[in-house]
Design a protein around this motif. Sequence first.
Motif, mmCIF file in Angstrom:
data_model
loop_
_atom_site.group_PDB
_atom_site.id
_atom_site.type_symbol
_atom_site.label_atom_id
_atom_site.label_comp_id
_atom_site.label_asym_id
_atom_site.label_seq_id
_atom_site.Cartn_x
_atom_site.Cartn_y
_atom_site.Cartn_z
ATOM 1 N N UNK A 109 0.874 -1.181 0.000
ATOM 2 C CA UNK A 109 0.000 0.000 0.000
ATOM 3 C C UNK A 109 0.909 1.229 0.000
ATOM 4 N N UNK A 110 1.046 1.810 -1.178
ATOM 5 C CA UNK A 110 2.015 2.877 -1.390
ATOM 6 C C UNK A 110 1.282 4.204 -1.534
ATOM 7 N N UNK A 111 1.343 5.005 -0.510
ATOM 8 C CA UNK A 111 0.583 6.252 -0.491
ATOM 9 C C UNK A 111 1.460 7.471 -0.802
ATOM 10 N N UNK A 112 2.520 7.668 -0.035
ATOM 11 C CA UNK A 112 3.332 8.871 -0.139
ATOM 12 C C UNK A 112 4.644 8.607 -0.871
ATOM 13 N N UNK A 113 5.375 9.711 -1.133
ATOM 14 C CA UNK A 113 6.696 9.575 -1.726
ATOM 15 C C UNK A 113 7.636 8.810 -0.822
ATOM 16 N N UNK A 114 7.482 9.026 0.486
ATOM 17 C CA UNK A 114 8.337 8.324 1.446
ATOM 18 C C UNK A 114 8.130 6.814 1.371
ATOM 19 N N UNK A 115 6.893 6.395 1.123
ATOM 20 C CA UNK A 115 6.583 4.959 1.128
ATOM 21 C C UNK A 115 7.241 4.208 -0.028
ATOM 22 N N UNK A 116 7.668 4.953 -1.047
ATOM 23 C CA UNK A 116 8.255 4.264 -2.215
ATOM 24 C C UNK A 116 9.739 4.595 -2.387
ATOM 25 N N UNK A 117 10.370 5.121 -1.336
ATOM 26 C CA UNK A 117 11.774 5.521 -1.465
ATOM 27 C C UNK A 117 12.663 4.353 -1.892
ATOM 28 N N UNK A 171 7.149 -4.353 -13.398
ATOM 29 C CA UNK A 171 5.921 -4.976 -12.895
ATOM 30 C C UNK A 171 5.528 -4.331 -11.565
ATOM 31 N N UNK A 172 4.346 -3.697 -11.589
ATOM 32 C CA UNK A 172 3.817 -3.095 -10.363
ATOM 33 C C UNK A 172 2.464 -3.691 -9.985
ATOM 34 N N UNK A 173 2.007 -4.718 -10.734
ATOM 35 C CA UNK A 173 0.651 -5.234 -10.509
ATOM 36 C C UNK A 173 0.518 -5.873 -9.129
ATOM 37 N N UNK A 174 -0.704 -5.777 -8.617
ATOM 38 C CA UNK A 174 -0.977 -6.386 -7.317
ATOM 39 C C UNK A 174 -0.568 -5.542 -6.143
ATOM 40 N N UNK A 175 -0.305 -4.248 -6.378
ATOM 41 C CA UNK A 175 -0.048 -3.293 -5.300
ATOM 42 C C UNK A 175 -1.056 -2.157 -5.461
ATOM 43 N N UNK A 176 -1.034 -1.170 -4.584
ATOM 44 C CA UNK A 176 -1.962 -0.058 -4.739
ATOM 45 C C UNK A 176 -1.215 1.262 -4.566
ATOM 46 N N UNK A 177 -1.321 2.122 -5.588
ATOM 47 C CA UNK A 177 -0.556 3.375 -5.629
ATOM 48 C C UNK A 177 -1.464 4.578 -5.413
ATOM 49 N N UNK A 178 -1.034 5.461 -4.511
ATOM 50 C CA UNK A 178 -1.679 6.754 -4.385
ATOM 51 C C UNK A 178 -1.023 7.748 -5.334
#
Length: 571
Positions: free
Chosen positions: A31-39, A55-62
């Motif tokens: 569950x990737x919401x902010x810039x920090x979460x995907x550092x 491949x980014x499938x099966x995750x959730x991006x804000x």
Amino acid sequence: MASDDISLLADALSKTHVEDGELSYKGLGLKLDSGESVEELVREIEQYQGLRALRLEGNTLGVEAAQAIAKALESKDLLQRCYWSDMFTGRLRSEIPTALRSLGNALMSAGTRLTELDLSDNAFGPDGIKGIDQLLKSPSCHTLRELRLNNCGMGIGGGKILAEALMECHRQSAALRAPLRLRVFVAGRNRLENEGAGALAKAFQLMGSLEEIHMPQNGINYAGVIALASAVRQNPELQILNFNDNTFTKRGTLAMAKALRHLRNVQVINFGDCLVRSEGAIALAAVLREGLPILKELNLSYGEITEAAALVVAQAVTDKPHMEKLDLNGNCLGEEGCEALREVMENMDKADMLGSLSDDEGEPDDEDGDDDSENDDDDDASDEYNEENEYGEIVKENGIRREDSPAKPQSHTEITTFLSCPSAEKLLQLKEMQINPEEQVDASDPDKAADVLLKIGSLYSDDPDTKRAVLEAFDAVLKKLLSGSALQSYCFLSALLVMMGLLKGEGKVKKVSLIPGQLLCLEHAVQQEYFPRHHISLLYVFLSRNGDALKSCSSASERLSSAVEKRCHKH
């Protein structure tokens, strides 16, 4: 970001794999919401040299997370494949276009040349298509080969936006002498309906490069199917056609059958749950006989196909050396019909090809009153695609339309007068005037052609002159109607079978009250050289399965059946 979350993310990222230019975060459930979460994720992307697939499938991006990933992609000019399905679970629909636009802008900025783009299972609706339409129009998609948008809720509006984007991409790339050559298009479960399907059909026709079309469960009925059939014909490299769970009915199936005649590379046809019905199945059997040389799989399940029509299809696959699977489950065969079908396939040493028949619906009701209700789907369909113009061309091959007939005006008048109120006297007069009824037979209208034939047959009598004139006219008309393509002749025979009560038809065509003379004319005709063996085989199937329909003319019916059986089994 909480330390526990960071720990979980680090653990998840440690499970990513990198191979052959591909960086995968597939199915990690992040569950990737902010810039920090995907550092960490961004760092891996930035450090990966030669990135070709992500491949980014099966995750959730804000939105913020997508923007951070997009920033990392701005330098990845070698990226070709984006597997981004199921990427926005739990997100507001309003967020998704912004996130997609960020990612798309990054790809365009990097100068990528995409070959695959998968955004399936993202319920973003028409607004989501707006989020990628600029990307689709850009040079980054001039090289696109596979586009997957399954289960995205595009709707009619999204379908139109997508179609226009693809056509603009083709126009721009063609101007650079490297036109878009999309090979795989997937857009099932999108509620495209007729208008969306029609818009996409224009794009398909323009490209002409498709090898696979997957558009199941889109609420498309015959009008949209006719539009798609026109596009199918213009894509000669097609290998897979999947229109499962739409509504073809007779009109759509005939249009698709005509298109399939021109294709040589089709390997898989899935028209399951499409209400192909018996007349449509017979038309497809005709195409199997004269084309589709490397077909491997045919799915006509759940199509309201009756026993005799299913047997005609089964016989038509006999000479297909590459056939592996024939699915006729969920139709209206009945127990005896299922057993007969299995027996036919076993006799052809193709029992393994036939799928399960466990969901057969049983024999249909024989009540005549059902015919009009069967056509409700067609009556309610949009007229946008001008059914008269489209459908009027479906079975025209070698036949002559009335307006194109070379017959003299006098001939036209005399024949019209004869057909409006046929009599032996009028037929003999036509013969004396050297006017032939077949001159005005409209071979592109099988229903009217069958009606003309039965009218001529109704004049049969034991009077030698009348008998000779009737049989000559009957032969001439029938010879013309059976001399065209298999599709044209099978459509005519279907119409004749419906009128004779041997086949339950669709629409307003009703069976006629048969008299013995009509069957005796047919008995004569089936013994003539112009009557091909595979047409004899078709008649044999229906007469042997539905012979009770002719019990009002039992003696003549027995003679006809005997003649057909003798010819069918003659070596």
